[in-house]
Design a protein around this motif. Structure first.
Motif: not given
Length: 276
Positions: A234-236, A162, A175, A194, A190, A164, A232
């Motif tokens: 973005d998140e991953i 992720n 998710g 992702e 998800e 983050q 993606d």
């Protein structure tokens, strides 16, 4: 079997929650202090389980009976000194600590009545709240999430990072469930969103409370149609399929860091490892 698949070790004492019952339990009970971030007062790396003193406060939460004692939680705005997260405690204390963190954080928010918007107050020791204006009851809500251990046709496990997370930290796909969506549909969505993976098979394994702040993790195993991945971005940020041998080598070298042992993510990963 996950430890969360067994009967809870916390007796929530639903039939002993009158004001008189709660006052009596307080006199012989123990209490945890929990801050607004869900951190627990601690000493020497252990949750500080202190004997109750004085009179029970209106905001003291009755958790129930654990290990033969009445347990309470006291929400605090902040804590001085040592604190721990509930996942850092011994596994045999997870049941009361997860409930304590969840209920302490919910009650500290003083949620308004969902019917009329009026103020609410703790009732039955904080497991629910009652509106002072219309009398409606409200209960702590949990946000359901899916978490899926996806393998490809060669039985390799998909792990992803992720955005983050620090470098090397990876886990399986997870998710929140969207409005109007089934649990199974959330797993398919998800995986597609992702990592661009289409699922051919899907089966439920077990669940876990995750009071950070108020999730319920629903764990699944799934088989992908093929081995293609499209993160993606973005998140991953990155993802890959691992054989058991590859995973052991990557963990041993520090190339990847797996989720902690208290998590259902780790349970699903270990379940795949042991099945090989």
């Amino acid at each position: 079997m996950s430890r969360w698949s067994r009967s809870s070790s916390l007796d929530r004492a639903v039939d002993r929650r009158t004001e008189a019952d709660l006052d009596e339990a307080w006199q012989r009970g123990v209490v945890l202090s929990i801050d607004g971030e869900g951190r627990i007062a601690a000493a020497d790396g252990q949750a500080l389980i202190a004997p109750t003193q004085g009179r029970r406060g209106a905001n003291d939460i009755y958790l129930g009976v654990f290990d033969g004692r009445d347990w309470f939680a006291s929400p605090e705005s902040s804590l001085d000194g040592e604190t721990i997260g509930w996942r850092e405690a011994p596994a045999d204390e997870y049941d009361p600590l997860a409930a304590a963190v969840f209920l302490a954080r919910w009650n500290r928010q003083n949620p308004a009545c969902e019917r009329c918007g009026g103020p609410t107050a703790p009732d039955q020791g904080g497991i629910r709240r009652v509106c002072g204006s219309c009398g409606a009851l409200s209960f702590a809500r949990m946000d359901p999430c899916v978490i899926v251990a996806i393998t490809d046709p060669d039985d390799r496990l998909l792990l992803a990072r992720n955005f983050q997370w620090p470098p090397h930290r990876v886990s399986i796909i997870a998710g929140f469930i969207e409005a109007g969506e089934s649990v199974e549909q959330a797993c398919h969505r998800e995986a597609a969103e992702e990592v661009g993976v289409e699922l051919a098979e899907l089966s439920y394994v077990s669940s876990q409370p995750w009071p950070m702040p108020r999730s319920l993790m629903l764990g699944f195993e799934a088989r992908a149609v093929d081995s293609r991945i499209r993160v993606d971005g973005d998140e991953i940020l990155e993802g890959a399929f691992y054989t058991r041998t590859d995973l052991a080598a990557a963990v041993s070298s520090g190339g990847i860091v797996l989720p902690g042992g208290a998590s259902i993510a780790r349970h699903l990963i270990d379940r795949w490892i042991s099945a090989g």
